[in-house]
Design a protein around this motif. Structure first.
Motif, PDB file in Angstrom:
ATOM      1  N   PHE A 106      13.945   6.252  -3.807  1.00  0.00           N
ATOM      2  CA  PHE A 106      12.975   5.185  -3.572  1.00  0.00           C
ATOM      3  C   PHE A 106      12.357   4.704  -4.887  1.00  0.00           C
ATOM      4  CE2 PHE A 106      13.237   6.992   0.633  1.00  0.00           C
ATOM      5  CZ  PHE A 106      13.074   5.896   1.468  1.00  0.00           C
ATOM      6  N   PRO A 107      12.027   3.415  -4.975  1.00  0.00           N
ATOM      7  CA  PRO A 107      11.366   2.898  -6.176  1.00  0.00           C
ATOM      8  C   PRO A 107      10.072   3.666  -6.462  1.00  0.00           C
ATOM      9  CG  PRO A 107      12.056   1.095  -4.762  1.00  0.00           C
ATOM     10  CD  PRO A 107      12.267   2.360  -3.975  1.00  0.00           C
ATOM     11  N   PHE A 108       9.875   4.066  -7.693  1.00  0.00           N
ATOM     12  CA  PHE A 108       8.695   4.810  -8.128  1.00  0.00           C
ATOM     13  C   PHE A 108       8.573   6.163  -7.433  1.00  0.00           C
ATOM     14  CE2 PHE A 108       7.322   0.219  -8.057  1.00  0.00           C
ATOM     15  CZ  PHE A 108       7.665  -0.036  -9.376  1.00  0.00           C
ATOM     16  N   GLN A 109       9.580   6.532  -6.640  1.00  0.00           N
ATOM     17  CA  GLN A 109       9.604   7.806  -5.911  1.00  0.00           C
ATOM     18  C   GLN A 109       8.351   7.982  -5.052  1.00  0.00           C
ATOM     19  OE1 GLN A 109      10.755  11.194  -8.250  1.00  0.00           O
ATOM     20  NE2 GLN A 109      12.229  10.046  -9.457  1.00  0.00           N
ATOM     21  N   GLN A 110       8.000   6.930  -4.341  1.00  0.00           N
ATOM     22  CA  GLN A 110       6.830   6.995  -3.472  1.00  0.00           C
ATOM     23  C   GLN A 110       7.000   6.039  -2.291  1.00  0.00           C
ATOM     24  OE1 GLN A 110       3.789   5.842  -6.289  1.00  0.00           O
ATOM     25  NE2 GLN A 110       3.873   3.698  -5.687  1.00  0.00           N
ATOM     26  N   LEU A 111       6.152   6.210  -1.298  1.00  0.00           N
ATOM     27  CA  LEU A 111       6.136   5.378  -0.105  1.00  0.00           C
ATOM     28  C   LEU A 111       4.739   4.780   0.058  1.00  0.00           C
ATOM     29  CD1 LEU A 111       8.033   7.754   2.375  1.00  0.00           C
ATOM     30  CD2 LEU A 111       8.977   5.791   1.143  1.00  0.00           C
ATOM     31  N   PRO A 112       4.639   3.638   0.760  1.00  0.00           N
ATOM     32  CA  PRO A 112       5.662   2.951   1.547  1.00  0.00           C
ATOM     33  C   PRO A 112       6.554   2.045   0.700  1.00  0.00           C
ATOM     34  CG  PRO A 112       3.601   1.773   1.744  1.00  0.00           C
ATOM     35  CD  PRO A 112       3.310   3.007   0.919  1.00  0.00           C
ATOM     36  N   THR A 113       7.713   1.709   1.284  1.00  0.00           N
ATOM     37  CA  THR A 113       8.557   0.649   0.755  1.00  0.00           C
ATOM     38  C   THR A 113       8.978  -0.239   1.923  1.00  0.00           C
ATOM     39  OG1 THR A 113      10.653   1.853   1.003  1.00  0.00           O
ATOM     40  CG2 THR A 113       9.448   2.118  -1.090  1.00  0.00           C
ATOM     41  N   LEU A 114       9.416  -1.439   1.577  1.00  0.00           N
ATOM     42  CA  LEU A 114       9.881  -2.389   2.585  1.00  0.00           C
ATOM     43  C   LEU A 114      11.252  -2.901   2.189  1.00  0.00           C
ATOM     44  CD1 LEU A 114       9.072  -4.085   5.169  1.00  0.00           C
ATOM     45  CD2 LEU A 114       8.465  -5.910   3.540  1.00  0.00           C
ATOM     46  N   ASP A 115      12.228  -2.732   3.089  1.00  0.00           N
ATOM     47  CA  ASP A 115      13.546  -3.325   2.900  1.00  0.00           C
ATOM     48  C   ASP A 115      13.544  -4.699   3.560  1.00  0.00           C
ATOM     49  OD1 ASP A 115      14.074  -0.819   1.925  1.00  0.00           O
ATOM     50  OD2 ASP A 115      15.527  -0.270   3.486  1.00  0.00           O
ATOM     51  N   VAL A 116      13.896  -5.713   2.793  1.00  0.00           N
ATOM     52  CA  VAL A 116      13.988  -7.079   3.312  1.00  0.00           C
ATOM     53  C   VAL A 116      15.455  -7.475   3.290  1.00  0.00           C
ATOM     54  CG1 VAL A 116      13.205  -9.458   3.103  1.00  0.00           C
ATOM     55  CG2 VAL A 116      11.722  -7.584   2.351  1.00  0.00           C
ATOM     56  N   ARG A 117      16.054  -7.564   4.477  1.00  0.00           N
ATOM     57  CA  ARG A 117      17.473  -7.901   4.581  1.00  0.00           C
ATOM     58  C   ARG A 117      17.626  -9.379   4.926  1.00  0.00           C
ATOM     59  NH1 ARG A 117      17.400  -2.693   7.091  1.00  0.00           N
ATOM     60  NH2 ARG A 117      17.137  -3.634   9.154  1.00  0.00           N
ATOM     61  N   GLN A 118      18.347 -10.082   4.062  1.00  0.00           N
ATOM     62  CA  GLN A 118      18.614 -11.504   4.285  1.00  0.00           C
ATOM     63  C   GLN A 118      20.099 -11.739   4.055  1.00  0.00           C
ATOM     64  OE1 GLN A 118      14.327 -13.458   3.102  1.00  0.00           O
ATOM     65  NE2 GLN A 118      15.865 -13.390   1.513  1.00  0.00           N
ATOM     66  N   GLY A 119      20.826 -11.930   5.141  1.00  0.00           N
ATOM     67  CA  GLY A 119      22.261 -12.058   5.021  1.00  0.00           C
ATOM     68  C   GLY A 119      22.858 -10.753   4.534  1.00  0.00           C
ATOM     69  N   SER A 120      23.640 -10.817   3.464  1.00  0.00           N
ATOM     70  CA  SER A 120      24.281  -9.627   2.909  1.00  0.00           C
ATOM     71  C   SER A 120      23.430  -8.962   1.830  1.00  0.00           C
ATOM     72  CB  SER A 120      25.643 -10.000   2.316  1.00  0.00           C
ATOM     73  OG  SER A 120      25.480 -10.959   1.277  1.00  0.00           O
ATOM     74  N   GLU A 121      22.266  -9.519   1.545  1.00  0.00           N
ATOM     75  CA  GLU A 121      21.418  -9.012   0.462  1.00  0.00           C
ATOM     76  C   GLU A 121      20.226  -8.242   1.019  1.00  0.00           C
ATOM     77  OE1 GLU A 121      19.060 -10.682  -3.508  1.00  0.00           O
ATOM     78  OE2 GLU A 121      19.768 -12.071  -1.961  1.00  0.00           O
ATOM     79  N   THR A 122      19.906  -7.125   0.385  1.00  0.00           N
ATOM     80  CA  THR A 122      18.715  -6.348   0.734  1.00  0.00           C
ATOM     81  C   THR A 122      17.862  -6.161  -0.516  1.00  0.00           C
ATOM     82  OG1 THR A 122      19.839  -5.136   2.505  1.00  0.00           O
ATOM     83  CG2 THR A 122      17.819  -4.157   1.609  1.00  0.00           C
ATOM     84  N   ILE A 123      16.600  -6.549  -0.388  1.00  0.00           N
ATOM     85  CA  ILE A 123      15.634  -6.384  -1.471  1.00  0.00           C
ATOM     86  C   ILE A 123      14.653  -5.300  -1.051  1.00  0.00           C
ATOM     87  CG2 ILE A 123      13.816  -7.490  -2.831  1.00  0.00           C
ATOM     88  CD1 ILE A 123      15.266 -10.146  -2.306  1.00  0.00           C
ATOM     89  N   VAL A 124      14.361  -4.358  -1.951  1.00  0.00           N
ATOM     90  CA  VAL A 124      13.425  -3.278  -1.651  1.00  0.00           C
ATOM     91  C   VAL A 124      12.138  -3.510  -2.433  1.00  0.00           C
ATOM     92  CG1 VAL A 124      13.031  -0.794  -1.662  1.00  0.00           C
ATOM     93  CG2 VAL A 124      15.341  -1.694  -1.284  1.00  0.00           C
ATOM     94  N   LEU A 125      11.030  -3.570  -1.701  1.00  0.00           N
ATOM     95  CA  LEU A 125       9.710  -3.748  -2.301  1.00  0.00           C
ATOM     96  C   LEU A 125       8.917  -2.455  -2.178  1.00  0.00           C
ATOM     97  CD1 LEU A 125       8.744  -7.230  -0.813  1.00  0.00           C
ATOM     98  CD2 LEU A 125       9.754  -6.765  -3.048  1.00  0.00           C
ATOM     99  N   ALA A 126       8.156  -2.130  -3.200  1.00  0.00           N
ATOM    100  CA  ALA A 126       7.275  -0.965  -3.188  1.00  0.00           C
ATOM    101  C   ALA A 126       5.847  -1.422  -3.445  1.00  0.00           C
ATOM    102  CB  ALA A 126       7.716   0.049  -4.242  1.00  0.00           C
ATOM    103  N   GLN A 127       4.903  -0.480  -3.326  1.00  0.00           N
ATOM    104  CA  GLN A 127       3.464  -0.703  -3.505  1.00  0.00           C
ATOM    105  C   GLN A 127       2.891  -1.430  -2.275  1.00  0.00           C
ATOM    106  OE1 GLN A 127       1.609   0.638  -5.770  1.00  0.00           O
ATOM    107  NE2 GLN A 127       3.158   1.323  -7.216  1.00  0.00           N
ATOM    108  N   SER A 128       1.987  -0.779  -1.586  1.00  0.00           N
ATOM    109  CA  SER A 128       1.523  -1.254  -0.283  1.00  0.00           C
ATOM    110  C   SER A 128       0.885  -2.642  -0.342  1.00  0.00           C
ATOM    111  CB  SER A 128       0.542  -0.244   0.328  1.00  0.00           C
ATOM    112  OG  SER A 128      -0.565  -0.029  -0.531  1.00  0.00           O
TER     113      SER A 128
END
Length: 251
Positions: free
Chosen positions: A64-86
């Motif tokens: 996981f980014p920064f080795q912490q939670l929460p994170t959000l996976d945003v799936r759009q078509g074939s692409e997935t972007i992972v966001l961190a920091q609440s």
């Protein structure tokens, strides 16, 4: 030229909102992930609520980014972007779901209040405070938000509609548990906002008894609390009340 810009705007809008799929990754507790769940619930937006087991976290943590939670996976078509920091996740979702004000000034105020609520959480969650210290921090913050609600005059912190900081303020009240009414006595506008948020249909569903409540943490043993702190990059979400290690299980 204008037609091209307009069509590009429509394509971007459709790509960014309507076809996105969301997956929230957090522990099976309220903590720092719950107000993001509130944003989804209040917006009537579908998402995958991926509740990670504590025992699985040491293995998953490096992925996981920064080795912490929460994170959000945003799936759009074939692409997935992972966001961190609440709060970054909250701002992103609020922009998409119409919970981030109507103009730049409102957005800045919402962001300012959200940062202050984050500071409130950081100054209390996981801190061994005396009751006097906790009271001082809470009353100072409640007075600030009470004054802002009075000044805005319509039940919301900013503008004329619900924002993500309204949801954040209400959700933070979960950590007060049975003492919430005691703190609310002098802050009727904060209490009214909290009640409004919790009466929203999506929020009511989120708060059903079948959902894992915050007292789950209180029922943990001292050993497991320390383990949770050790495997997390940040222990601050674990405790709100001083000396929680000695708290009895609700059962």
């Amino acid at each position: 030229m204008i037609k091209t810009i307009f069509l590009s705007y429509i394509l971007i809008l459709g790509y960014s909102c309507s076809e996105a799929e969301y997956k929230l990754n957090y522990f099976d507790i309220r903590g720092r992930g719950e107000f993001i769940r509130f944003i989804f619930a209040a917006s009537n937006q579908n998402f995958e609520d991926n509740r990670i087991k504590i025992e699985d976290w040491p293995t998953l943590k490096p992925t996981f980014p920064f080795q912490q939670l929460p994170t959000l996976d945003v799936r759009q078509g074939s692409e997935t972007i992972v966001l961190a920091q609440s709060k970054a996740i909250a701002r992103f979702l609020a922009d998409r779901f119409g919970l981030n004000g109507e103009n730049e000034i409102e957005k800045a105020l919402i962001d300012m209040y959200g940062c202050q609520l984050g500071d409130l959480a950081d100054s209390t969650l996981g801190k061994n405070l005396t009751k006097e210290q906790l009271d001082e921090i809470l009353h100072r913050n409640f007075k600030f938000f009470e004054d802002r609600l009075i000044k805005n005059g319509n039940g919301f912190l900013v503008g004329s509609k619900l924002s993500w900081t309204d949801l954040f303020l209400s959700q933070l009240m979960d950590f007060l548990e049975k003492t919430k009414d005691e703190y609310f006595k002098n802050y009727p506008h904060v209490k009214a906002l909290d009640e409004y948020v919790r009466e929203l249909p999506g929020i009511q569903e989120c708060l059903l008894p079948t959902k894992k409540p915050f007292p789950f943490l209180i029922s943990l043993s001292s050993k497991n609390l320390k383990f949770l702190c050790k495997i997390s990059s940040n222990c601050s979400f674990v405790r709100f009340f001083p000396k929680v290690e000695s708290a009895k299980s609700p059962n």
